[in-house]
Each structure stands twice: as structure tokens, then as C-alpha cells.
Design an enzyme around this catalytic site. Structure first.
Site, PDB file in Angstrom:
ATOM      1  N   CYS A   1       0.839  -1.196   0.000  1.00 38.91           N
ATOM      2  CA  CYS A   1       0.000   0.000   0.000  1.00 38.91           C
ATOM      3  C   CYS A   1       0.876   1.247   0.000  1.00 38.91           C
ATOM      4  CB  CYS A   1      -0.868   0.002   1.241  1.00 38.91           C
ATOM      5  SG  CYS A   1      -1.724  -1.549   1.487  1.00 38.91           S
TER       6      CYS A   1
ATOM      7  N   ARG B 268       1.356   2.023  -6.036  1.00 39.73           N
ATOM      8  CA  ARG B 268       1.644   1.003  -5.016  1.00 39.73           C
ATOM      9  C   ARG B 268       0.428   0.135  -4.717  1.00 39.73           C
ATOM     10  NH1 ARG B 268       6.350   2.297  -2.096  1.00 39.73           N
ATOM     11  NH2 ARG B 268       5.702   0.873  -0.469  1.00 39.73           N
TER      12      ARG B 268
ATOM     13  N   TRP C 205      -3.550  -1.992  -1.643  1.00 39.23           N
ATOM     14  CA  TRP C 205      -3.483  -3.212  -2.471  1.00 39.23           C
ATOM     15  C   TRP C 205      -3.884  -4.320  -1.521  1.00 39.23           C
ATOM     16  CZ3 TRP C 205      -1.101  -7.991  -2.948  1.00 39.23           C
ATOM     17  CH2 TRP C 205      -1.041  -8.535  -4.239  1.00 39.23           C
TER      18      TRP C 205
ATOM     19  N   ASN D 265       0.775  -0.041   6.097  1.00 45.60           N
ATOM     20  CA  ASN D 265       1.274  -0.831   4.977  1.00 45.60           C
ATOM     21  C   ASN D 265       1.998  -2.008   5.606  1.00 45.60           C
ATOM     22  OD1 ASN D 265       2.587  -1.817   2.723  1.00 45.60           O
ATOM     23  ND2 ASN D 265       4.146  -0.235   2.719  1.00 45.60           N
ATOM     24  N   GLY D 266       1.536  -3.227   5.354  1.00 44.44           N
ATOM     25  CA  GLY D 266       2.206  -4.383   5.942  1.00 44.44           C
ATOM     26  C   GLY D 266       1.219  -5.452   6.320  1.00 44.44           C
TER      27      GLY D 266
ATOM     28  N   GLU E  62      11.960  -9.678 -21.609  1.00 48.01           N
ATOM     29  CA  GLU E  62      11.466  -8.362 -21.200  1.00 48.01           C
ATOM     30  C   GLU E  62      10.357  -7.866 -22.140  1.00 48.01           C
ATOM     31  OE1 GLU E  62      11.570  -6.739 -18.642  1.00 48.01           O
ATOM     32  OE2 GLU E  62      11.095  -4.687 -19.165  1.00 48.01           O
TER      33      GLU E  62
ATOM     34  N   LYS F 254       6.584  -7.022 -20.921  1.00 47.78           N
ATOM     35  CA  LYS F 254       5.923  -5.726 -21.165  1.00 47.78           C
ATOM     36  C   LYS F 254       4.576  -5.960 -21.821  1.00 47.78           C
ATOM     37  CE  LYS F 254       7.741  -3.956 -19.084  1.00 47.78           C
ATOM     38  NZ  LYS F 254       8.828  -3.919 -18.211  1.00 47.78           N
TER      39      LYS F 254
ATOM     40  N   GLU G 107       2.023  -7.615 -19.297  1.00 47.13           N
ATOM     41  CA  GLU G 107       1.602  -6.865 -18.106  1.00 47.13           C
ATOM     42  C   GLU G 107       0.727  -5.648 -18.412  1.00 47.13           C
ATOM     43  OE1 GLU G 107       5.828  -4.621 -17.041  1.00 47.13           O
ATOM     44  OE2 GLU G 107       4.475  -5.128 -15.426  1.00 47.13           O
TER      45      GLU G 107
ATOM     46  N   HIS H 117      12.458 -27.570 -29.109  1.00 49.33           N
ATOM     47  CA  HIS H 117      12.255 -28.476 -27.974  1.00 49.33           C
ATOM     48  C   HIS H 117      10.841 -28.382 -27.424  1.00 49.33           C
ATOM     49  CE1 HIS H 117      16.493 -29.486 -27.995  1.00 49.33           C
ATOM     50  NE2 HIS H 117      16.726 -28.192 -28.189  1.00 49.33           N
TER      51      HIS H 117
ATOM     52  N   LYS I  41       3.545  -1.337  -8.344  1.00 56.09           N
ATOM     53  CA  LYS I  41       4.927  -1.122  -8.782  1.00 56.09           C
ATOM     54  C   LYS I  41       5.958  -1.709  -7.816  1.00 56.09           C
ATOM     55  CE  LYS I  41       7.961   2.054 -11.070  1.00 56.09           C
ATOM     56  NZ  LYS I  41       8.020   1.263 -12.312  1.00 56.09           N
TER      57      LYS I  41
HETATM   58  O1  M6R Z   1      11.775  -2.543  -7.864  1.00 51.27           O
HETATM   59  P1  M6R Z   1      12.310  -3.784  -8.510  1.00 51.27           P
HETATM   60  O2  M6R Z   1      13.244  -3.510  -9.643  1.00 51.27           O
HETATM   61  O3  M6R Z   1      12.916  -4.740  -7.505  1.00 51.27           O
HETATM   62  O4  M6R Z   1      11.030  -4.501  -9.111  1.00 51.27           O
HETATM   63  C1  M6R Z   1      11.113  -5.796  -9.623  1.00 51.27           C
HETATM   64  C2  M6R Z   1       9.847  -6.151 -10.370  1.00 51.27           C
HETATM   65  O5  M6R Z   1       8.746  -6.133  -9.524  1.00 51.27           O
HETATM   66  C3  M6R Z   1       9.562  -5.189 -11.517  1.00 51.27           C
HETATM   67  O6  M6R Z   1      10.664  -5.109 -12.370  1.00 51.27           O
HETATM   68  C4  M6R Z   1       8.332  -5.648 -12.325  1.00 51.27           C
HETATM   69  O7  M6R Z   1       8.603  -6.872 -12.947  1.00 51.27           O
HETATM   70  C5  M6R Z   1       7.958  -4.571 -13.326  1.00 51.27           C
HETATM   71  N1  M6R Z   1       6.638  -4.094 -13.053  1.00 51.27           N
HETATM   72  C6  M6R Z   1       7.949  -5.013 -14.733  1.00 51.27           C
HETATM   73  O8  M6R Z   1       7.602  -3.992 -15.596  1.00 51.27           O
END
Ligand code: M6R
Length: 612
Positions: free
Chosen positions: A14, A39, A86, A112-113, A485, A489, A492, A508, A607
Site C-alpha cells: 500500500c 503502489r 493493495w 502498509n504491511g 522483457e 511488457k 503486463e 524443444h 509497482k
Molecule cells: O523494484 P524492482 O526492480 O525490484 O522490481 C522488480 C519487479 O517487480 C519489476 O521489475 C516488475 O517486474 C515490473 N513491473 C515489470 O515492468
């Protein structure tokens, strides 16, 4: 307070914001929540203290729902707290939204926690009336009980309550008897205090504070703080007073605005020419203040998600330039595995936020085994930055979009610099080659710019494929990471089915997926494996698959086998992940926009993943 090393803890993701000072608090709290919404965006709420006592407004759904309610019913006051949630404990409902109040409505808490022993604590608070299904509400009642028992003392009431709590938390508390006082506490979840003139702030991260101040004091594990308009006092375990110099943050407040772009993600993709340039600046001589340990036998990289993909680039580059074996491990696996860490293993923890729970756990494991640790992170004052032996700070600036873009290219740049300097330090990279690579680094910002100029072309490809196709991203060596990656992208933010795969692995199994509905994105810039990629592309085409290749400008061979080519400028293979990912970010972005997705706030995600 209880000891704060609690391995295996879960945490919610959160956002908390708090204000006390001379200005009306509501706008400041809502502005902070807007910057923290990434968040979590299941529900939000605010509490303000004014002549009528504590007034609360909450709403399920995105922050805009709360803002809508507050339009017809604005709250006044110069002190208050806000929260964006969240959900973990308790469904996404208004009554489960924070803030939570004590029975007498004199104490409000945002959290938060996770409170692990909340059921047991709730049993002991049988006389209290609970109005939500959350673990957090127990804190409001527990603090109320302690406050009564102590006959006052708002700060001690919080610390006394927290002595009985097991779990992880960052929390903010207001008490109606103290109209100038915010109390904050942290165990295992981030919390920063922002320092102003005649006003002070509290937030889960720096982004929320930027419009008001760049002087921040991060709270450390087990600390509580008393925040009033004229000052801040911090206390460690045992109520010992802690003195801490504030950090000056260089990030600009306008990074938290869209600057004319439709989405933060698009703005952040376009910022990459500048952020890559910032990474290059002044890096010729060394790795900032980092001193690389000698006598290393291996490297372990720990990271999650996009950061793990940058970790894969680190592996390939360190093995090539420094001739050291590298394990690029998913932090979520490393933390429960038996990977040997020791004094001769350098552990590199890669994390944009510096708060990812699994990455922190892997770092702690490595440290306990005596491994020297290096954090690569974007956030000064983050837990990772504080706990690692040494830190290499990324220079990407604030990233708001949930999908990492500019912070990925910054992570890759730092990974490459690390490889370069390890190579020099170990004598495996001759000086002449080192200087040649440095020249290549300096060309990258301009080259990123050239890729960005192709946005319209990429948008067309995205629109054409956004409906009716599944995606398979393939790559090898440095660009296996780019394939992963690119696929991440796409899934997500567009919610389309996309897989990242090693091109050599297609035979394979995954080749069975190829048909006219599969769009294959082949990341095939010039390098050691281009011809292998060409064979893989042909195998897919021969089975009716459509191939869009990311290839070096002018590469006729790749162009002759692919249906479509997205060109990137010629560069060393090692640098190609920085350039090749940019068209893939744009492809995902435009596909998501054409499908009407909420690009900056994709469903089910947040995030900072502070939950394991
Ligand atoms: O803050 P971080 O780099 O540790 O975050 C790791 C992942 O949660 C983050 O890269 C996530 O995969 C991204 N939302 C991808 O776009």
C-alpha cells in the site's frame, strides 16, 4: 519493539502519506496519494483532524472514486493521513479501506504491511467494536487500549502497542487529543519523512514528497517518529533518541507529471535518451564510489521481474568481460534455495525500488553467509541501499508507470558498467578494448533517440497485431533477456498472451504453438548469434508463423527472412539490449492503448512488490 529481522514475512503493497503543518492538508494528501497510487489501487481513504474531531472519507476502487466523493464533501484540517490499498486481508470494500479508527474515534491508523498475530490480538480486544475485516484495524484498537492504560502519551501508546505486534508495518497514526502530532513507525516496510518549513510530511516513498520537499529522512527498521510542524524526533528500539542527517534528493518534482504525454509509460519510454546519457556521464574512470572486491570466484545476481532480465544481461557481460561464472537467480528462488554464498562470491542485488521483498531476503541471506554485497538501485534511502555493503545508484529518476521502462535500460547500463570494470579490475579486459567499449557507451544516447523516432511505424505494427494474435518473443545471448522483457511488457500492460523463449529452445517444444495466429518477435541484432537467429526465423516462417524481427539497420539477411523488420542502429552486441528493448516497449504500449487498457495502472499489479 520486537526484533525486526522476521524472515519470510509477507507485506501488503500500500501507499501511506501524512501531513502536519500550516496548510490545508487535503490537497497535499490527495496529491501524495496520486503519486503513490502505483503502489496499489484497490481502495483509498483519508483522515483529517479539525474542530469536529477526526473526519474520514474512503472509497473502493481507484483514487478518482475518493476524489469524486470529496468534491461534494471536502474535509478540512491541517493535519491528516492518506492511504491507497493493495488488498491482502479482507476484500476490496469501503469498510476495509484505510484509515481505521479506534472505538472512540480518537485514533486513526493507516498501515502498509501485515499483522501476523492479528487474530490473537483481536481476541484480547473483545470489548472493542471492529468494523472491518482487516488486520490493520487491530492496531487502532490496540493503540487506543495502550493510550488509555498509560493515561495519555500518544507516542508511547504506539510503541507499547507495537511491542505486542508480530509482522511487518509502516504506519501513520493521528490522535485527536494532539492536533499537531503525527506518529510514524516502521518494521520491514518503507517509510520516509519529508522536512519542510513549519510543516512536515510522511510517505511510503520519496515520489509523494517531491512537490513539497527534497529533504528526506528515511525511517530505519524498528524506529518510531514524532512529527509535528516544527520538527521531527526519531526513536530507536528501547526509545533511544536517534540523530540522522537528512538526505537531499536530486529528483525533480515534474517527473511525477505526464509532461504532455498521454501516459507516464510513454513519457518514461521517451526519457530514455536522457536517462541513458545520465548513466554514461562520468563513468569512464570507475563505478562511482564502488570498490570492487578482489579475489572473487563468482558472482550471484539476485533480482525479480524486469530487474532479473537486466540480471541476465549482467551474467552474459560479466562472463564475457571478466571471465567470472555468474548465477543470475530469481530472488524468490534464491531466498529458499541452497545457492552457496561465501566471501569470494560477489552478490549483486538489482532492484529499481530497493524495496522488493524477495530481493531484500536474498541480499540478507548472502550477507549472513559473508558474501560482499552490491546493490544496484534507483532509490536513495531505500532498504536495499541501506543494507547492502556498497551501492551503485541508477540515474533514471522517478519512474511512475507500473511497467518498468527507463529503469530497465538504466539497470542494463549499470550491469554493463559493472562487467566492464570487473573486467578491468581482473585484468581480463585489455585497456584498448575497454576504451573501445567506452566509445560505444557514449554513442548509445543518440542511438536510443534514433529508435524513438520510429514510434509511428511501431504503433502501426502494434495496432495490426493487438487483436487476434498470441506473441512469442525469442532471442539468444544478450537478447534472451530482451525477449523475456519484451514479452513481460506485452503481457503486463496489454493482457495479451506473450511468451519469452530462448530461440534455440523452439524445437524443444514451443514450435508446436506456431500457426497463423502466432506473431513471433525475433530479437536478432548483429552479433555472435545472428545467423542462428536467422535459421530460427526461417523455421517459424516455414510453419506459417509471422515474424517481426528487431534487427540492425541494413541487415539484409534478417530482412530477407522476416515479414517485418524494426530497425535499431548498429552497435556492439553487448549494447544491443539497451536499443532492442525500446521498440518492444513501444510495441507493448501501443498494443495496450489500442485495446483500451489502463497502461500506467495495469490490473492486479503494483509497482513496488513488497509482498513475497
Ligand atoms: O523494484 P524492482 O526492480 O525490484 O522490481 C522488480 C519487479 O517487480 C519489476 O521489475 C516488475 O517486474 C515490473 N513491473 C515489470 O515492468
Amino acid at each position: 519493539m520486537r526484533p525486526f529481522k522476521t524472515p519470510g514475512l509477507d507485506k501488503t503493497m500500500c501507499g501511506i502519506v501524512g501531513y502536519v503543518g500550516h496548510r490545508p492538508a487535503l490537497g497535499i494528501l490527495l496529491g501524495g496519494l496520486r503519486r503513490l497510487e502505483y503502489r496499489g489501487y484497490d481502495s483509498s481513504g483519508v483522515v483529517l483532524l479539525n474542530g469536529k474531531g477526526l473526519e474520514v472519507e474512503k472509497a473502493p476502487g481507484k483514487l478518482s472514486a475518493l476524489e469524486e466523493r470529496l468534491k461534494s464533501h471536502p474535509l478540512s484540517g491541517r493535519i491528516g493521513l492518506g492511504h491507497t490499498r493493495w488488498a491482502t486481508h479482507g476484500g476490496v470494500t469501503e469498510r476495509n479501506a484505510h484509515p481505521h479508527l479506534s472505538c472512540d474515534r480518537k485514533i486513526a491508523v493507516v498501515h502498509n504491511g501485515i499483522i501476523e498475530n492479528y487474530a490473537e490480538l483481536r481476541q484480547g480486544l473483545r470489548r472493542h467494536t471492529f468494523s472491518s475485516g482487516t488486520d490493520t484495524e487491530v492496531l487502532a484498537h490496540l493503540i487506543e487500549a495502550c493510550y488509555r492504560k498509560l493515561g495519555g502519551h500518544p507516542l508511547r501508546a504506539v510503541t507499547m502497542a507495537l511491542e505486542r505486534v508480530r509482522g511487518s508495518f509502516a504506519l501513520g497514526v493521528v490522535n485527536a487529543d494532539y492536533p499537531d502530532l503525527l506518529v510514524a513507525a516502521r518494521v520491514n516496510c518503507p517509510l520516509v519523512i519529508g522536512l519542510g518549513e513549519g510543516e512536515n510530511f510522511l510517505a511510503s516513498d520519496i515520489a509523494a514528497l517531491l512537490p513539497h520537499t527534497r529533504r528526506v529522512v528515511p525511517l530505519e527498521e524498528g524506529e518510531t517518529a514524532k512529527i509535528d510542524p516544527s520538527g521531527v524526533s526519531i526513536f530507536g528500539p528501547g526509545f533511544a533518541r536517534v540523530k540522522r542527517r537528512p538526505l537531499e534528493i536530486a529528483w525533480k518534482a515534474d517527473k511525477a507529471l505526464k509532461g504532455g504525454y498521454r501516459h507516464f509509460m510513454l513519457k518514461e519510454i521517451h526519457e530514455q535518451a536522457q536517462t541513458v546519457a545520465a548513466e554514461v556521464q562520468g563513468r569512464d574512470g570507475g563505478l562511482d564510489d564502488v570498490r570492487l572486491p578482489g579475489n572473487l570466484q563468482r558472482v550471484v545476481v539476485a533480482a525479480c521481474g524486469t530487474a532479473w532480465h537486466a540480471g541476465l544481461v549482467a551474467k552474459t557481460a560479466i562472463e564475457e568481460l571478466a571471465k567470472l561464472p555468474v548465477e543470475a537467480g530469481l530472488a524468490s528462488e534464491l531466498r529458499y534455495g541452497d545457492t552457496p554464498f561465501d566471501r569470494r562470491t560477489l552478490t549483486v542485488a538489482l532492484s529499481q525500488s530497493g524495496e522488493t521483498a524477495d530481493t531484500l531476503a536474498a541480499l540478507r541471506l548472502a550477507r549472513e553467509a559473508g558474501s560482499p554485497t552490491l546493490a544496484i538501485t534507483n532509490v536513495r534511502g531505500s532498504t536495499l541501499a541501506r543494507e547492502a555493503d556498497q551501492v551503485l545508484f541508477m540515474r533514471a529518476g522517478l519512474e511512475v508507470g507500473v511497467a518498468a521502462t527507463k529503469t530497465y535500460t538504466s539497470q542494463v547500463m549499470n550491469a554493463l558498467f559493472l562487467a566492464l570494470h570487473l573486467g578491468r579490475a581482473r585484468g581480463t579486459l585489455p585497456r584498448a578494448r575497454f576504451l573501445e567499449l567506452l566509445k560505444g557507451f557514449r554513442r548509445l544516447p543518440g542511438q536510443v533517440e534514433r529508435v524513438l523516432e520510429r514510434t509511428t511505424e511501431i504503433e502501426k505494427v502494434a495496432r495490426k497485431h493487438a487483436r487476434g494474435y498470441d506473441f512469442m518473443y525469442i532471442g539468444r545471448r544478450y537478447n534472451l533477456a530482451t525477449a523475456y522483457e519484451g514479452a513481460l511488457k506485452m503481457k503486463e500492460i496489454s493482457y495479451l498472451h506473450a511468451e519469452g523463449y530462448g530461440a534455440g529452445e523452439m524445437k524443444h517444444g514451443p514450435l508446436a504453438l506456431v500457426d497463423g495466429r502466432l506473431a513471433c518477435i525475433a530479437v536478432a541484432p548483429r552479433g555472435r548469434v545472428t545467423e542462428k537467429m536467422v535459421s530460427n526465423i526461417q523455421e517459424i516462417r516455414a510453419r506459417g508463423g509471422r515474424v517481426i524481427a528487431v534487427a540492425t539497420a541494413g541487415d539484409r539477411l534478417v530482412a530477407s527472412v522476416a515479414d517485418r523488420v524494426l530497425e535499431i542502429p548498429a552497435c556492439e552486441e553487448m549494447f544491443s539490449p539497451v536499443l532492442a528493448v525500446v521498440p518492444l516497449q513501444l510495441l507493448a504500449y501501443h498494443a495496450a492503448v489500442s485495446l483500451g487498457r489502463d497502461v500506467d495502472r495495469p490490473r492486479n499489479l503494483a509497482k513496488s512488490v513488497t509482498v513475497e
